[in-house]
Enzyme design. Structure first.
Site, short mmCIF file in Angstrom:
data_model
loop_
_atom_site.label_atom_id
_atom_site.label_comp_id
_atom_site.label_asym_id
_atom_site.label_seq_id
_atom_site.Cartn_x
_atom_site.Cartn_y
_atom_site.Cartn_z
N GLU A 146 1.00 -4.30 1.59
CA GLU A 146 0.71 -5.08 2.62
C GLU A 146 1.92 -5.97 2.87
OE1 GLU A 146 -3.05 -7.07 2.94
OE2 GLU A 146 -3.91 -5.52 1.87
N TYR A 147 2.91 -5.69 3.91
CA TYR A 147 3.11 -4.31 4.77
C TYR A 147 4.32 -3.95 4.46
CZ TYR A 147 -1.70 -5.48 6.61
OH TYR A 147 -2.96 -5.72 6.87
#
Ligand SMILES: *[C@@H]1O[C@H](CO)[C@@H](O)[C@H](O)[C@H]1NC(C)=O
Ligand SMILES: *[C@@H]1O[C@H](CO)[C@@H](O)[C@H](O)[C@H]1NC(C)=O
Ligand SMILES: *[C@@H]1O[C@H](CO)[C@@H](O)[C@H](O)[C@H]1NC(C)=O
Ligand SMILES: *[C@@H]1O[C@H](CO)[C@@H](O)[C@H](O)[C@H]1NC(C)=O
Ligand SMILES: *[C@@H]1O[C@H](CO)[C@@H](O)[C@H](O)[C@H]1NC(C)=O
Length: 379
Positions: A146-147
């Site tokens: 993420e991310y």
């Protein structure tokens, strides 16, 4: 009068969903998954009622910042073996166990970015994930990066998945076992269109190399916007692209097969303090977030709050979400009805299934069991 309108709208919605039924078009087994946060000592692996799930994800392990091998301390090792033995030896409802790597907090996105940028660190990471997954008896691996923050990192993710899949096949061949499964948790849309740096997921590589994609269809609103209340996992939003229906359609348009897409559902709510307690709809003016750490409460805590505060609970047909309010506290979440309707929507659009973040948030399995409403089908 208001109630009748709501019921008519909901019936209309259900008819709409059933009208475009793609379910049964795929032979891949359905997925009803949940993530288990290993750090919640109040909710052990033993507490998971596996009859509601097909897959449970262990959250999370991280690669070392320097070596890029997975780090397993002695306490983590005990948790890992307890998790798989508890779930695998559950004879009645055999679930598959997935080892999830990464997660939201901390330094993990920077570590993944450096690891994925270089072929030798990718190989070290990949070998380590396979070794640890086999050592503790997992059925698969899940990447929760993420991310990826730039187009280059998205490209590197594609390379990582290519090499990971080759390694998984080779290992299965050599050891005569079924290959480990490989999934990834992603942003709600294949394109990061809100950030300064536009980038898209490497959908071709994902399609070729992953078994499925867990799209995180939540967190559309939260503590980063204290000015209005929001349905943080809205199925529909006529005013913006921040909705599950938008995300789902964009993944399908990007070329990801429907039966690789798994719908993320929240087992938590997001809280605000209303500016004026008489103005309490979705999008009402707010002045702050809270209660709850970062303005978040688990579904179970929301149910307790509603009871203790005698809160008014409302199903919002426009967004297909639930909210409650008491005094100037407002909470947006998914209750049993909005969850059922979203699962119906996932099914009607031919998705592979759904997953929950996170399993420790439910209250007496009220939400987790909603998939059972659909009789005689994969989910
Ligand atoms: C476990 O529950 C206790 C009592 O409700 C609470 O104080 C504590 O913060 C919880 N621990 C975790 C890790 O959530
Ligand atoms: C990880 O390593 C990078 C450089 O290699 C460094 O900048 C960063 O502070 C390190 N992070 C941690 C948590 O040690
Ligand atoms: C896992 O840990 C729990 C306590 O947290 C314990 O009761 C249980 O026996 C352990 N299970 C296994 C298979 O080790
Ligand atoms: C690639 O990663 C390996 C292993 O971590 C490291 O030894 C090497 O210096 C890295 N190469 C580059 C160009 O970063
Ligand atoms: C599997 O192993 C056999 C024998 O070592 C080899 O001939 C074959 O190419 C391997 N297949 C794959 C997919 O790696």
């Amino acid at each position: 009068m208001v109630m009748a309108g709501l019921i008519i709208k909901s019936v209309f919605l259900i008819v709409l969903m059933l009208g475009v039924d793609h379910a049964g078009s795929s032979s891949s087994p359905a997925i009803k998954a949940a993530y288990w946060p290993s750090w919640d000592s109040n909710f052990t692996a033993m507490a998971i009622d596996t009859s509601h799930f097909t897959h449970v994800h262990y959250a999370f392990l991280l690669p070392d910042n320097i070596t890029y091998s997975l780090v397993v301390s002695s306490t983590e090792g005990l948790l890992l073996s307890n998790f798989t033995s508890t779930l695998l030896h559950n004879k009645d409802h055999k679930v598959k166990t997935m080892l999830s790597l990464g997660g939201a907090g901390g330094d993990s996105s920077a570590i993944f970015a450096r690891m994925a940028s270089n072929v030798s660190s990718r190989q070290i990471f990949i070998s380590s994930t396979i070794e640890i997954a086999r050592k503790y008896g997992f059925d698969g691996l899940d990447l929760d990066w993420e991310y990826p923050a730039t187009p280059k990192e998205m490209y590197d993710l594609g390379q990582l998945l290519n090499e990971w899949r080759v390694a998984l096949k080779q290992e299965a061949n050599i050891t005569c076992q079924s290959p480990l499964l490989l999934s990834a948790a992603t942003y709600f849309s294949p394109e990061f269109f809100l950030d300064k740096i536009f980038r898209s997921y490497p959908v071709d590589s994902m399609k070729k190399n992953l078994d499925w994609v867990n799209a995180m269809f939540y967190d559309y609103h939260g503590g980063w916007d204290t000015s209005t209340t929001g349905a943080h996992a809205a199925l529909f939003d006529i005013n913006s692209k921040l909705s599950t229906s938008y995300g789902l359609q964009s993944w399908i348009k990007s070329g990801l097969p429907r039966n690789m897409l798994v719908m993320g559902l929240p087992l938590y709510g997001r809280t605000w303090q209303l500016e004026n307690h008489q103005n309490h709809g979705v999008g009402a003016p707010a002045i702050a977030i809270g209660p709850g750490d970062l303005g978040q409460l688990t579904f179970s805590q929301v149910v307790d709050f509603n009871k203790q505060q005698n809160a008014r609970v409302v199903f919002d047909a426009a967004t297909v979400s639930t909210y409650s309010y008491a005094g100037d506290i407002w909470i947006g979440y998914d209750g049993p009805l909005s969850t059922t309707l979203k699962i119906g929507y996932a099914r009607a659009h031919g998705l592979r299934g759904y997953f929950f973040w996170a399993v420790n948030g439910d209250k007496k399995w009220q939400i987790s069991k909603q998939g059972k409403v659909f009789i005689g089908d994969p989910f």
